[in-house]
Design a protein around this motif. Structure first.
Motif, PDB file in Angstrom:
ATOM      1  N   LEU A  43       0.829  -1.206   0.000  1.00 35.29           N
ATOM      2  CA  LEU A  43       0.000   0.000   0.000  1.00 35.29           C
ATOM      3  C   LEU A  43       0.865   1.257   0.000  1.00 35.29           C
ATOM      4  O   LEU A  43       0.567   2.232  -0.697  1.00 35.29           O
ATOM      5  N   GLN A  44       1.937   1.249   0.774  1.00 35.94           N
ATOM      6  CA  GLN A  44       2.831   2.401   0.805  1.00 35.94           C
ATOM      7  C   GLN A  44       3.467   2.646  -0.556  1.00 35.94           C
ATOM      8  O   GLN A  44       3.605   3.795  -0.996  1.00 35.94           O
ATOM      9  N   ALA A  45       3.855   1.580  -1.225  1.00 35.26           N
ATOM     10  CA  ALA A  45       4.463   1.738  -2.545  1.00 35.26           C
ATOM     11  C   ALA A  45       3.477   2.350  -3.542  1.00 35.26           C
ATOM     12  O   ALA A  45       3.837   3.231  -4.336  1.00 35.26           O
ATOM     13  N   MET A  46       2.203   1.928  -3.500  1.00 37.65           N
ATOM     14  CA  MET A  46       1.212   2.482  -4.419  1.00 37.65           C
ATOM     15  C   MET A  46       0.915   3.938  -4.096  1.00 37.65           C
ATOM     16  O   MET A  46       0.812   4.781  -4.997  1.00 37.65           O
ATOM     17  N   CYS A  47       0.765   4.270  -2.818  1.00 31.90           N
ATOM     18  CA  CYS A  47       0.536   5.661  -2.431  1.00 31.90           C
ATOM     19  C   CYS A  47       1.695   6.555  -2.859  1.00 31.90           C
ATOM     20  O   CYS A  47       1.499   7.678  -3.344  1.00 31.90           O
ATOM     21  N   ARG A  48       2.878   6.066  -2.701  1.00 31.31           N
ATOM     22  CA  ARG A  48       4.058   6.857  -3.089  1.00 31.31           C
ATOM     23  C   ARG A  48       4.075   7.114  -4.584  1.00 31.31           C
ATOM     24  O   ARG A  48       4.397   8.227  -5.025  1.00 31.31           O
ATOM     25  N   GLN A  49       3.704   6.119  -5.380  1.00 31.30           N
ATOM     26  CA  GLN A  49       3.677   6.322  -6.823  1.00 31.30           C
ATOM     27  C   GLN A  49       2.594   7.327  -7.235  1.00 31.30           C
ATOM     28  O   GLN A  49       2.786   8.121  -8.154  1.00 31.30           O
ATOM     29  N   VAL A  50       1.455   7.283  -6.535  1.00 31.21           N
ATOM     30  CA  VAL A  50       0.394   8.255  -6.840  1.00 31.21           C
ATOM     31  C   VAL A  50       0.876   9.669  -6.533  1.00 31.21           C
ATOM     32  O   VAL A  50       0.615  10.610  -7.305  1.00 31.21           O
ATOM     33  N   PHE A  51       1.580   9.854  -5.436  1.00 29.02           N
ATOM     34  CA  PHE A  51       2.113  11.181  -5.122  1.00 29.02           C
ATOM     35  C   PHE A  51       3.171  11.612  -6.128  1.00 29.02           C
ATOM     36  O   PHE A  51       3.296  12.808  -6.434  1.00 29.02           O
ATOM     37  N   GLY A  52       3.932  10.675  -6.640  1.00 28.66           N
ATOM     38  CA  GLY A  52       4.875  11.030  -7.700  1.00 28.66           C
ATOM     39  C   GLY A  52       4.161  11.523  -8.949  1.00 28.66           C
ATOM     40  O   GLY A  52       4.598  12.497  -9.591  1.00 28.66           O
ATOM     41  N   PHE A  53       3.046  10.888  -9.307  1.00 27.15           N
ATOM     42  CA  PHE A  53       2.253  11.325 -10.455  1.00 27.15           C
ATOM     43  C   PHE A  53       1.653  12.710 -10.191  1.00 27.15           C
ATOM     44  O   PHE A  53       1.667  13.589 -11.065  1.00 27.15           O
ATOM     45  N   ARG A  54       1.111  12.941  -8.992  1.00 27.99           N
ATOM     46  CA  ARG A  54       0.551  14.254  -8.642  1.00 27.99           C
ATOM     47  C   ARG A  54       1.627  15.338  -8.737  1.00 27.99           C
ATOM     48  O   ARG A  54       1.358  16.460  -9.183  1.00 27.99           O
ATOM     49  N   LEU A  55       2.820  14.999  -8.291  1.00 27.90           N
ATOM     50  CA  LEU A  55       3.917  15.966  -8.317  1.00 27.90           C
ATOM     51  C   LEU A  55       4.181  16.442  -9.740  1.00 27.90           C
ATOM     52  O   LEU A  55       4.341  17.651 -10.004  1.00 27.90           O
ATOM     53  N   ALA A  56       4.215  15.506 -10.688  1.00 28.50           N
ATOM     54  CA  ALA A  56       4.459  15.879 -12.080  1.00 28.50           C
ATOM     55  C   ALA A  56       3.312  16.709 -12.653  1.00 28.50           C
ATOM     56  O   ALA A  56       3.541  17.699 -13.366  1.00 28.50           O
ATOM     57  N   MET A  57       2.079  16.350 -12.339  1.00 31.48           N
ATOM     58  CA  MET A  57       0.936  17.091 -12.867  1.00 31.48           C
ATOM     59  C   MET A  57       0.861  18.508 -12.296  1.00 31.48           C
ATOM     60  O   MET A  57       0.526  19.459 -13.009  1.00 31.48           O
ATOM     61  N   ILE A  58       1.166  18.675 -11.011  1.00 28.16           N
ATOM     62  CA  ILE A  58       1.171  20.022 -10.419  1.00 28.16           C
ATOM     63  C   ILE A  58       2.251  20.885 -11.056  1.00 28.16           C
ATOM     64  O   ILE A  58       2.049  22.073 -11.340  1.00 28.16           O
ATOM     65  N   ALA A  59       3.422  20.296 -11.283  1.00 25.71           N
ATOM     66  CA  ALA A  59       4.511  21.059 -11.908  1.00 25.71           C
ATOM     67  C   ALA A  59       4.118  21.535 -13.305  1.00 25.71           C
ATOM     68  O   ALA A  59       4.438  22.666 -13.699  1.00 25.71           O
ATOM     69  N   LEU A  60       3.398  20.703 -14.064  1.00 28.62           N
ATOM     70  CA  LEU A  60       2.986  21.096 -15.416  1.00 28.62           C
ATOM     71  C   LEU A  60       1.896  22.154 -15.394  1.00 28.62           C
ATOM     72  O   LEU A  60       1.834  23.025 -16.278  1.00 28.62           O
ATOM     73  N   ALA A  61       1.006  22.109 -14.396  1.00 27.89           N
ATOM     74  CA  ALA A  61      -0.117  23.054 -14.352  1.00 27.89           C
ATOM     75  C   ALA A  61       0.207  24.346 -13.631  1.00 27.89           C
ATOM     76  O   ALA A  61      -0.558  25.325 -13.748  1.00 27.89           O
ATOM     77  N   ALA A  62       1.315  24.390 -12.875  1.00 26.20           N
ATOM     78  CA  ALA A  62       1.634  25.583 -12.087  1.00 26.20           C
ATOM     79  C   ALA A  62       1.763  26.843 -12.941  1.00 26.20           C
ATOM     80  O   ALA A  62       1.202  27.896 -12.579  1.00 26.20           O
ATOM     81  N   PRO A  63       2.466  26.838 -14.087  1.00 21.66           N
ATOM     82  CA  PRO A  63       2.554  28.078 -14.887  1.00 21.66           C
ATOM     83  C   PRO A  63       1.184  28.598 -15.345  1.00 21.66           C
ATOM     84  O   PRO A  63       0.913  29.805 -15.276  1.00 21.66           O
ATOM     85  N   ALA A  64       0.310  27.690 -15.772  1.00 21.71           N
ATOM     86  CA  ALA A  64      -1.012  28.132 -16.215  1.00 21.71           C
ATOM     87  C   ALA A  64      -1.812  28.717 -15.065  1.00 21.71           C
ATOM     88  O   ALA A  64      -2.553  29.698 -15.233  1.00 21.71           O
ATOM     89  N   ALA A  65      -1.677  28.137 -13.863  1.00 21.64           N
ATOM     90  CA  ALA A  65      -2.403  28.666 -12.710  1.00 21.64           C
ATOM     91  C   ALA A  65      -1.895  30.043 -12.331  1.00 21.64           C
ATOM     92  O   ALA A  65      -2.681  30.954 -12.012  1.00 21.64           O
ATOM     93  N   LEU A  66      -0.598  30.261 -12.368  1.00 22.17           N
ATOM     94  CA  LEU A  66      -0.036  31.574 -12.022  1.00 22.17           C
ATOM     95  C   LEU A  66      -0.396  32.621 -13.055  1.00 22.17           C
ATOM     96  O   LEU A  66      -0.696  33.782 -12.724  1.00 22.17           O
ATOM     97  N   LEU A  67      -0.379  32.240 -14.331  1.00 21.48           N
ATOM     98  CA  LEU A  67      -0.732  33.206 -15.381  1.00 21.48           C
ATOM     99  C   LEU A  67      -2.210  33.548 -15.355  1.00 21.48           C
ATOM    100  O   LEU A  67      -2.617  34.668 -15.731  1.00 21.48           O
ATOM    101  N   GLY A  68      -3.069  32.635 -14.903  1.00 19.31           N
ATOM    102  CA  GLY A  68      -4.500  32.888 -14.879  1.00 19.31           C
ATOM    103  C   GLY A  68      -4.964  33.654 -13.670  1.00 19.31           C
ATOM    104  O   GLY A  68      -6.138  34.060 -13.616  1.00 19.31           O
ATOM    105  N   ALA A  69      -4.092  33.858 -12.673  1.00 20.30           N
ATOM    106  CA  ALA A  69      -4.482  34.572 -11.458  1.00 20.30           C
ATOM    107  C   ALA A  69      -4.354  36.073 -11.653  1.00 20.30           C
ATOM    108  O   ALA A  69      -3.483  36.561 -12.385  1.00 20.30           O
ATOM    109  N   ALA A  70      -5.226  36.813 -10.983  1.00 24.06           N
ATOM    110  CA  ALA A  70      -5.185  38.281 -11.047  1.00 24.06           C
ATOM    111  C   ALA A  70      -3.996  38.799 -10.251  1.00 24.06           C
ATOM    112  O   ALA A  70      -3.559  38.153  -9.288  1.00 24.06           O
ATOM    113  N   PRO A  71      -3.445  39.950 -10.635  1.00 26.23           N
ATOM    114  CA  PRO A  71      -2.309  40.516  -9.900  1.00 26.23           C
ATOM    115  C   PRO A  71      -2.695  40.822  -8.454  1.00 26.23           C
ATOM    116  O   PRO A  71      -3.863  40.998  -8.114  1.00 26.23           O
TER     117      PRO A  71
END
Length: 401
Positions: free
Chosen positions: A16-44
């Protein structure tokens, strides 16, 4: 809400720990890819600061759990509120980047993690929470909200499968351990039976025969001689008992014995056989043959080889009624060969190990088991003689240990 498995179920917990860790690794990559779009879409101003803080917190949280799950994972398992806070912070990113970004995959992963970590109650709670967040951000994401429910159910299913697989594996390991213990006991019982049959029982049988002959003797000189034979047989039985006990203790406590000279030991066994059966008229002799004299053999192997040779000689005297027994030993083409040959009546036709075992004759059975225990090849047949039986034992010299 409970941790993923009981503390004693290491197999389930690790999976179970191994599967949870892999899911967090996937989330980490997706957040990194979406972070620029989220920052650009936010108001100053304050909105972009809040989004930036959400990016840092969610990214670093996923990174820490992926990098060092063994330390921080139990904290998440004990406090589901941390995952709820992460979900709410991720909603800020959804507002600015939009569900069409890679953050949609992060949203789907949250119920999956809850199902793996907290079972069905946690999966249901986080699937509803994530679905409400998606509907609040954008009303036309029912399909994505439905996927959250599906992934939550998938997480629970995977959790249950892993727990059941771990329990089955543990039960199988326990069954194998029990079977191995039972087999070890059975092997030890068989070994003790062989030792008793081939040493003490054989000597006691000879002692009984000598005592019968003593009882029927009238001549004083012959009586004295037979009494001495009985005494020697009794002392030999006592010595064999001590040797058996000493051998058992040395094996139990890891004692080490020096090598054994087969030539002298076989000579002594032949001499002892001749003295015990001197009234039968049987001649017995030992000689070294082949490419060289028998080498020094480690005690555990020598004990088995000598027991086989002694049992072969006893069987010949008792059952074959020979006039002569020849014992030879030597090296032949890299093989240590020991041969016991008699000129008696030979084995009855159709003799098998199962038949001997069923009729209570365990001597030949024990010889076969001893030979297999030291990696030797045992041949029993007529051999090169016109009559009689030959017991031939061959051991590769490289097998000595």
């Amino acid at each position: 809400m409970k941790p993923p498995a009981p503390s004693g179920s290491a197999i389930q917990t690790n999976a179970l720990q191994a599967m949870c860790r892999q899911v967090f690794g996937f989330r980490l990559a997706m957040i990194a890819l979406a972070a620029p779009a989220a920052l650009l879409g936010a108001a100053p101003g304050l909105p972009v600061r809040l989004v930036g803080a959400a990016v840092v917190v969610t990214f670093m949280g996923s990174y820490v759990l992926f990098r060092d799950w063994e330390r921080f994972g139990p904290l998440l398992l004990r406090h589901p509120a941390l995952l709820a806070a992460d979900t709410l912070l991720g909603s800020l990113l959804l507002v600015t980047a939009g569900p069409q970004s890679t953050l949609a995959y992060v949203s789907v992963c949250t119920p999956l993690l809850a199902g793996l970590a907290y079972s069905w109650r946690g999966a249901a709670f986080f699937a509803c929470l994530q679905g409400l967040v998606l509907l609040a951000v954008r009303g036309d994401v029912l399909l994505l909200a439905g996927l959250c429910v599906i992934t939550g159910a998938l997480g629970v299913t995977l959790r249950n499968l892993l727990l059941r697989f771990g329990a089955a594996t543990q039960a199988l390991s326990e069954a194998r351990a029990g079977l191995a213990a039972a087999q070890a006991v059975e092997v030890e019982r068989a070994r003790l039976a062989r030792e008793m049959h081939d040493s003490v029982a054989t000597t006691l049988h000879g002692l009984a025969l000598a005592a019968d002959a003593l009882a029927a003797c009238d001549d004083p000189a012959e009586t004295r001689e037979r009494a001495e034979l009985v005494a020697r047989a009794a002392r030999r039985a006592a010595a064999e008992s001590r040797e058996l006990l000493s051998d058992l203790r040395s094996q139990s406590y890891g004692g080490v014995r020096a090598g054994v000279d087969l030539t002298s030991e076989l000579t002594n066994r032949v001499r002892d056989l001749t003295s015990r059966w001197q009234d039968s008229g049987i001649e017995a002799a030992y000689r070294s043959v082949g490419d060289g004299t028998p080498p020094v053999v480690p005690y555990p192997m020598a004990r088995q080889l000598l027991s086989i040779a002694a049992e072969a000689m006893e069987n010949a005297v008792r059952h074959a009624h020979p006039t002569r027994i020849d014992v030879t030993a030597g090296v032949h083409a890299g093989l240590l060969r020991i041969s016991v040959r008699d000129d008696g009546r030979g084995l009855p036709p159709g003799t098998t190990l199962d038949g001997l075992r069923g009729s209570g004759h365990f001597g030949l059975v024990g010889m076969v088991e001893r030979a297999a225990g030291v990696g030797a090849r045992l041949r029993i047949g007529r051999g090169d003689g016109a009559r009689g039986t030959e017991v031939r034992l061959e051991v590769p010299l490289g097998a000595r240990r």
